[in-house]
Design a protein around this motif. Structure first.
Motif, PDB file in Angstrom:
ATOM      1  N   UNK A   1       0.818  -1.083  -0.006  1.00  0.00           N
ATOM      2  CA  UNK A   1       0.111   0.037   0.070  1.00  0.00           C
ATOM      3  C   UNK A   1       0.884   1.192   0.088  1.00  0.00           C
ATOM      4  N   UNK A   2       1.867   1.246   0.693  1.00  0.00           N
ATOM      5  CA  UNK A   2       3.025   2.461   0.771  1.00  0.00           C
ATOM      6  C   UNK A   2       3.476   2.696  -0.668  1.00  0.00           C
ATOM      7  N   UNK A   3       3.882   1.470  -1.101  1.00  0.00           N
ATOM      8  CA  UNK A   3       4.677   1.262  -2.511  1.00  0.00           C
ATOM      9  C   UNK A   3       3.310   1.908  -3.469  1.00  0.00           C
ATOM     10  N   UNK A   4       2.151   1.696  -3.344  1.00  0.00           N
ATOM     11  CA  UNK A   4       1.154   2.099  -4.514  1.00  0.00           C
ATOM     12  C   UNK A   4       0.785   3.449  -4.375  1.00  0.00           C
ATOM     13  N   UNK A   5       0.732   4.019  -3.116  1.00  0.00           N
ATOM     14  CA  UNK A   5       0.489   5.363  -3.100  1.00  0.00           C
ATOM     15  C   UNK A   5       1.738   6.281  -3.380  1.00  0.00           C
TER      16      UNK A   5
ATOM     17  N   UNK B   1       7.212  10.994   5.918  1.00  0.00           N
ATOM     18  CA  UNK B   1       5.782  10.890   5.675  1.00  0.00           C
ATOM     19  C   UNK B   1       5.030   9.950   4.691  1.00  0.00           C
ATOM     20  N   UNK B   2       5.410   9.888   3.572  1.00  0.00           N
ATOM     21  CA  UNK B   2       5.034   8.926   2.650  1.00  0.00           C
ATOM     22  C   UNK B   2       5.374   7.790   3.036  1.00  0.00           C
ATOM     23  N   UNK B   3       6.645   7.381   3.544  1.00  0.00           N
ATOM     24  CA  UNK B   3       6.851   6.016   3.834  1.00  0.00           C
ATOM     25  C   UNK B   3       6.128   5.681   5.217  1.00  0.00           C
ATOM     26  N   UNK B   4       6.157   6.533   5.949  1.00  0.00           N
ATOM     27  CA  UNK B   4       5.553   6.151   7.479  1.00  0.00           C
ATOM     28  C   UNK B   4       3.834   6.214   7.506  1.00  0.00           C
ATOM     29  N   UNK B   5       3.377   6.662   6.602  1.00  0.00           N
ATOM     30  CA  UNK B   5       1.842   6.734   6.891  1.00  0.00           C
ATOM     31  C   UNK B   5       1.358   5.479   6.492  1.00  0.00           C
ATOM     32  N   UNK B   6       0.412   4.991   7.470  1.00  0.00           N
ATOM     33  CA  UNK B   6      -0.237   3.429   7.445  1.00  0.00           C
ATOM     34  C   UNK B   6      -1.562   3.976   6.379  1.00  0.00           C
TER      35      UNK B   6
ATOM     36  N   UNK C   1      -4.989   6.099  15.204  1.00  0.00           N
ATOM     37  CA  UNK C   1      -4.077   4.832  14.339  1.00  0.00           C
ATOM     38  C   UNK C   1      -2.980   5.475  13.769  1.00  0.00           C
ATOM     39  N   UNK C   2      -2.804   6.843  13.358  1.00  0.00           N
ATOM     40  CA  UNK C   2      -1.582   7.316  12.543  1.00  0.00           C
ATOM     41  C   UNK C   2      -0.774   7.803  13.355  1.00  0.00           C
ATOM     42  N   UNK C   3      -0.972   8.614  14.686  1.00  0.00           N
ATOM     43  CA  UNK C   3       0.019   8.961  15.529  1.00  0.00           C
ATOM     44  C   UNK C   3       0.968   8.091  15.783  1.00  0.00           C
ATOM     45  N   UNK C   4       0.809   6.820  16.273  1.00  0.00           N
ATOM     46  CA  UNK C   4       2.121   5.934  16.592  1.00  0.00           C
ATOM     47  C   UNK C   4       3.083   5.897  15.670  1.00  0.00           C
ATOM     48  N   UNK C   5       2.498   5.663  14.399  1.00  0.00           N
ATOM     49  CA  UNK C   5       3.364   5.480  13.203  1.00  0.00           C
ATOM     50  C   UNK C   5       4.371   6.896  12.913  1.00  0.00           C
ATOM     51  N   UNK C   6       3.761   7.936  13.193  1.00  0.00           N
ATOM     52  CA  UNK C   6       4.634   9.322  13.001  1.00  0.00           C
ATOM     53  C   UNK C   6       5.504   9.520  14.146  1.00  0.00           C
ATOM     54  N   UNK C   7       5.149   8.929  15.451  1.00  0.00           N
ATOM     55  CA  UNK C   7       6.039   9.008  16.652  1.00  0.00           C
ATOM     56  C   UNK C   7       7.317   8.279  16.416  1.00  0.00           C
ATOM     57  N   UNK C   8       6.869   7.132  15.829  1.00  0.00           N
ATOM     58  CA  UNK C   8       8.071   6.272  15.411  1.00  0.00           C
ATOM     59  C   UNK C   8       8.954   7.001  14.398  1.00  0.00           C
ATOM     60  N   UNK C   9       8.123   7.558  13.229  1.00  0.00           N
ATOM     61  CA  UNK C   9       9.225   8.446  12.462  1.00  0.00           C
ATOM     62  C   UNK C   9       9.917   9.515  12.827  1.00  0.00           C
ATOM     63  N   UNK C  10       9.322  10.171  13.946  1.00  0.00           N
ATOM     64  CA  UNK C  10      10.156  11.607  14.458  1.00  0.00           C
ATOM     65  C   UNK C  10      10.486  11.179  15.827  1.00  0.00           C
ATOM     66  N   UNK C  11      10.891   9.998  16.006  1.00  0.00           N
ATOM     67  CA  UNK C  11      11.266   9.733  17.349  1.00  0.00           C
ATOM     68  C   UNK C  11      12.757  10.425  17.777  1.00  0.00           C
ATOM     69  N   UNK C  12      13.602  10.436  16.488  1.00  0.00           N
ATOM     70  CA  UNK C  12      15.011  10.765  16.912  1.00  0.00           C
ATOM     71  C   UNK C  12      15.055  12.368  16.437  1.00  0.00           C
ATOM     72  N   UNK C  13      13.956  13.131  16.427  1.00  0.00           N
ATOM     73  CA  UNK C  13      14.291  14.437  15.905  1.00  0.00           C
ATOM     74  C   UNK C  13      14.088  15.634  17.232  1.00  0.00           C
TER      75      UNK C  13
END
Length: 719
Positions: A365-369, A575-580, A652-664
């Motif tokens: 799904x990420x690849x398709x989007x 964001x494109x990679x991390x959005x579920x 649903x989305x927030x945990x994925x974004x937290x993981x993406x921006x955890x080191x910022x």
């Protein structure tokens, strides 16, 4: 004190009229001798079960082998008991078995005769009378096939039209055989649940809202130690796991009881669909294998020059593009691995199957989007390539002439009324103008290639997606502004040296010296000559600091603006990679596939039932429970309906974004500190990207088989 019995009853059994007599399948879950949970998965009538009564042990063993390992360790799937209902002429339900007073009457193989019902045989079982002797062989097979001990439950049904169409028939506990004894008296709690189905809904105890952390007490009170040592009253985790596995258990039993049932819907349409699916699998596998062979050829070709200087320089220059290309290529190579199933045990529980499916489908799904965005941007660039080329050229000339050159000339004069050192400002400005002129000359020679670069960028986005296009833009922005970053690096080096020298001379005047081993300031006695030399150096360096600072601030602002553009594009890539995307789509289409905790709706509470309070506190939103029909007669039975809370889109989305921006977290402070001290700052934000997997090197025939089996696995999952 009466024992507590919770009967978890499927909703479809409560909404349909029960047959005259049937067997109940499910799990006995017990944590203590004072409480038992009876999870009813489904009911099977006598006729269909006795056809294969001789293989009941094999059926139960096969079913338990398909259940999750944790559930099998906690409780074994078995025949729970028997439920029966006999209707009178006016439609009322007559009980099966004996009244409570009849339990105390001694009887030995006697016969009771009742009106409008069949004769019921009674025997003495464990010191009490019971009608279960007719099922001795089936009971023994059930006990031998399970590891739960000798347990058997006898239920009767009661009509409850006042609860609505969804709940019309509820079971009443007649008695339970528990370790060789008959226990007729229980505090019964009937919980009606809707059987979880894959792709529809399931139950989950996990909650997105984190619980508040309690303060750690210096010493636990005595009541806390006693509570830790006490035995739990119920095992809700095992119960919910059993409920989520009820549909899989029913499917396994139905295959044994009615092995030809799966072919009843076999029509020519199914044959055509299966044939088309196989053709699709062959086509996708062939295209993927061709792409796999092409990627392997490029990989082997690039490995020959991996140690050359040119290869290393290009890899460092286009590091962002190379990282995203490797991520995309690995995702393309590993897609058949992601679509493989994890085994029957993992698929038996609906919750586990849903999580595994979301994990499998998140990659494609990420690849398709990503590919969709890449095609939109690529087609837009191809159709407006000339306009984009003209805009980029105009923008580059304006930045070079109006900003860089004018800014350097402005700094060589009297910027904002500040009097700078003319000689130092002239030297720094001349060096900056020469570097800008050299880069402008190179830009004129390579400017005619800009149109081809834009078209190549568009084709790259169409073929590989928007992330590869954006990553190449980041590297090209860094390459196009190399003169600005080089001048900023040189000026920041001069500025930092000047700041460090002034700080060291200031410590000399104070009689302090920096100790690098202990990371502290120590006292130190300087000589007179050192003080004189320090004074002679301190004065000119301090007077030249404004001039250096002016040039440093100017180029720091330019470099920060460039870094901000690169960071902004990097955030878009992350964001494109991390959005579920698959989770968002499924959440919008079917909310019930994302549960977050449970709660109970009380529909009948009679007889002063007291055990529900502890069970009620386990639910994640107990404030949603409400009591109905409080004025009914006391019967000692509590009836409730099991419900779920559901996650919102943000949850649903927030945990994925937290993981993406955890080191910022430290990027802003590090950049600010580096800008003030003249040290080098980070040019990237450091957002999370999908992990790169090892390079796949297998024969092409084997890879084709992997792709083919992956497509067929998707067909099996859909069925």
């Amino acid at each position: 004190m009466r024992r507590k019995c919770r009967i978890w009853w499927p909703k479809y059994l409560a909404s349909s009229e029960p047959s005259s007599s049937h067997f109940l399948f499910g799990w006995f879950v017990s944590c203590s001798s004072a409480s038992i949970d009876v999870v009813v998965a489904f009911a099977c009538n006598d006729v269909s079960l006795f056809r294969r009564k001789s293989s009941l042990k094999e059926i139960l063993r096969d079913t338990n082998e398909n259940m999750p390992v944790f559930l099998e360790e906690k409780s074994m799937f078995s025949v729970l008991g028997r439920g029966a209902a006999y209707l009178s002429g006016n439609g009322k339900v007559l009980k099966v078995g004996l009244e409570e007073d009849d339990w105390r009457k001694p009887s030995n193989n006697s016969i009771l005769s009742t009106t409008n019902r069949q004769d019921v045989f009674i025997e003495n079982y464990g010191g009490r009378s019971c009608t279960c002797h007719q099922l001795d062989e089936l009971v023994e097979q059930s006990w031998e096939a399970s590891a739960e001990g000798s347990r058997w439950i006898q239920l009767v049904y009661d009509s409850c039209d006042q609860y609505g169409r969804d709940i019309r028939w509820l079971p009443k506990l007649h008695h339970i055989h528990w370790n060789g004894q008959i226990v007729p008296q229980f505090n019964v709690h009937v919980i009606v649940y809707e059987t979880p189905l894959y792709g529809m809904h399931h139950f989950s105890l996990s909650s997105w809202i984190p619980s508040e952390q309690a303060k750690v007490l210096p010493k636990k009170p005595k009541w806390a130690d006693e509570l830790d040592r006490s035995q739990p009253l119920f095992d809700l985790d095992t119960v919910i796991l059993a409920i989520n596995s009820a549909a899989a258990a029913k499917t396994v039993i139905e295959k044994h009881v009615n092995p030809k049932g799966s072919y009843t819907g076999f029509t020519i349409i199914h044959v055509c669909l299966a044939f088309m699916w196989h053709v699709l699998a062959i086509s996708v596998a062939s295209i993927s294998t061709l792409f796999y062979i092409t990627i392997q050829l490029f990989y082997r070709f690039s490995s020959f020059g991996s140690k050359t200087i040119m290869y290393i320089t290009l890899a460092r220059t286009f590091c962002t593009t190379w990282t995203n290309i490797r991520i995309r290529v690995c995702q393309i190579l590993y897609w058949p691995i992601f679509l493989q199933h994890n085994g029957l045990r993992f698929q038996s529980c609906v919750e586990y199957a849903e999580k595994a499916a979301l994990l499998r489908h998140s990659m494609w799904s990420s690849f398709f989007v990503d590919l969709l965005f890449g095609n939109l941007i690529g087609l837009l660039l191809l159709s407006n390539a000339d306009s984009a080329c003209l805009w980029v050229s105009t923008f580059a000339n304006d930045i070079t002439n109006e900003l860089l050159r004018s800014g350097c000339v402005w700094l060589m004069g009297v910027p904002a009324g500040f009097k700078l050192n003319t000689e130092l400002a002239g030297v720094l400005g001349l060096i900056s103008l020469n570097a800008i002129q050299i880069w402008s000359t190179l830009w004129i020679f390579i400017g005619f290639l800009l149109i081809y670069f834009i078209k190549g960028l568009a084709l790259l986005g169409i073929l590989f997606g928007a992330t590869i296009l954006a990553a190449l833009v980041i590297d090209m922005v860094a390459l196009a502004t190399l003169h600005v970053s080089s001048l900023h690096c040189a000026i920041s080096l001069l500025y930092s040296w000047q700041i460090q020298t002034l700080a060291a001379l200031w410590r000399l005047f104070r009689g302090r010296k920096w100790n690098p081993l202990r990371q502290r300031l120590d006292s130190y006695n300087y000589t007179v000559k050192q003080h004189v030399v320090g004074s002679l150096l301190f004065t000119p360096l301090l007077l030249l600091l404004p001039t250096t600072s002016a040039f440093y601030i100017f180029f720091t602002i330019l470099n920060t603006a460039i870094t901000f553009i690169r960071v902004l594009i990097e955030v878009v890539i992350s964001v494109i990679h991390g959005t579920p995307y698959i989770k968002i789509f499924l959440r919008l289409a079917r909310q019930r596939r994302f549960p977050s905790g449970i709660w109970f709706e009380i529909v009948s509470c009679n007889g002063g039932y007291q055990e529900f309070s502890c069970l009620h506190e386990v639910s994640s939103s107990s404030e949603n429970s409400r009591q109905k029909d409080a004025g009914e007669e006391r019967s000692g039975i509590l009836v409730s309906i099991l419900h779920s809370n559901f996650l919102s889109i943000g949850q649903v989305v927030l945990p994925h974004y937290k993981k993406v921006f955890s080191g910022v977290s430290g990027f802003a402070t590090t950049s600010a500190y580096g800008a003030l001290t003249g040290k080098r700052t980070a040019s990237t934000l450091g957002t999370g990207l999908p992990s790169t997997m090892p390079w796949m090197v297998i024969p092409g025939k084997e890879y084709w088989c992997l792709c083919y089996n992956a497509i067929l696995a998707c067909m099996a999952e859909r069925d």
